[in-house]
Design a protein around this motif. Structure first.
Motif, short mmCIF file in Angstrom:
data_model
loop_
_atom_site.label_atom_id
_atom_site.label_comp_id
_atom_site.label_asym_id
_atom_site.label_seq_id
_atom_site.Cartn_x
_atom_site.Cartn_y
_atom_site.Cartn_z
N LEU A 241 8.57 2.43 -3.36
CA LEU A 241 7.98 2.99 -4.58
C LEU A 241 8.66 2.39 -5.81
CD1 LEU A 241 6.27 4.86 -6.29
CD2 LEU A 241 7.87 6.69 -5.77
N PRO B 11 -0.12 8.35 -0.13
CA PRO B 11 -0.60 9.26 -1.18
C PRO B 11 0.54 9.93 -1.94
CG PRO B 11 -1.95 9.51 0.78
CD PRO B 11 -0.81 8.60 1.16
N ARG C 93 4.39 7.81 -8.31
CA ARG C 93 4.27 6.66 -9.22
C ARG C 93 3.51 7.06 -10.48
NH1 ARG C 93 0.11 3.62 -9.76
NH2 ARG C 93 0.26 1.62 -10.80
N GLN C 94 2.37 7.71 -10.28
CA GLN C 94 1.56 8.13 -11.43
C GLN C 94 2.31 9.15 -12.30
OE1 GLN C 94 -1.26 6.91 -12.56
NE2 GLN C 94 -1.32 5.44 -10.89
N THR D 278 7.53 -1.18 -6.53
CA THR D 278 6.18 -1.16 -7.09
C THR D 278 6.20 -0.68 -8.53
OG1 THR D 278 5.28 -0.73 -4.90
CG2 THR D 278 3.85 -0.25 -6.77
N ASP E 39 5.24 -2.53 -12.35
CA ASP E 39 4.23 -1.98 -13.26
C ASP E 39 4.74 -1.84 -14.69
OD1 ASP E 39 2.43 -1.66 -11.18
OD2 ASP E 39 2.96 0.44 -10.84
N GLN F 73 0.86 -1.18 0.00
CA GLN F 73 0.00 0.00 0.00
C GLN F 73 0.90 1.24 0.00
OE1 GLN F 73 -3.38 0.00 -0.16
NE2 GLN F 73 -3.34 2.21 -0.31
N LEU F 74 0.86 1.99 -1.09
CA LEU F 74 1.66 3.20 -1.19
C LEU F 74 0.96 4.35 -0.47
CD1 LEU F 74 2.75 3.09 -4.94
CD2 LEU F 74 4.04 2.30 -2.95
N GLN G 166 3.59 8.72 -2.40
CA GLN G 166 4.22 7.70 -3.25
C GLN G 166 3.36 7.42 -4.48
OE1 GLN G 166 4.50 4.78 -0.10
NE2 GLN G 166 6.72 4.67 -0.39
N GLU G 167 2.06 7.32 -4.28
CA GLU G 167 1.16 7.06 -5.41
C GLU G 167 1.20 8.20 -6.41
OE1 GLU G 167 -1.12 5.15 -8.00
OE2 GLU G 167 -0.30 4.25 -6.17
N HIS G 168 1.26 9.42 -5.92
CA HIS G 168 1.36 10.58 -6.80
C HIS G 168 2.66 10.51 -7.62
CE1 HIS G 168 0.93 14.67 -8.25
NE2 HIS G 168 2.19 14.89 -7.86
#
Length: 69
Positions: free
Chosen positions: A40, A7, A13-14, A43, A47, A4-5, A9-11
């Motif tokens: 990160l 927020p 990544r995107q 993950t 991807d 679970q990244l 980290q997810e930003h």
């Protein structure tokens, strides 16, 4: 078990995936120790369906990257 990244980290990544899909050849991932760069990166690499080259600014960082990839 899925990671679970956070927020942030997810930003990141995107943003990196978007830049790669638009043809940007280089992305730089920086942050202080313990900020989740390694998580990160693991993950992000899972991807990707293309080859990438990873570079590190120090020997210590390169050793850590070698351990996790």
């Amino acid at each position: 078990m899925a990671v679970q990244l956070s927020p942030d980290q997810e930003h990141a990544r995107q943003a990196i995936l978007s830049a790669l899909s638009e043809g940007t050849p280089v992305s730089v991932l920086v942050g202080p120790a313990g900020s989740g760069k390694t998580t990160l990166l693991r993950t992000l690499l899972s991807d990707l369906t293309r080859d990438v080259t990873l570079l590190c600014p120090t020997g210590k960082a390169a050793a850590r990257l070698t351990e996790v990839t």
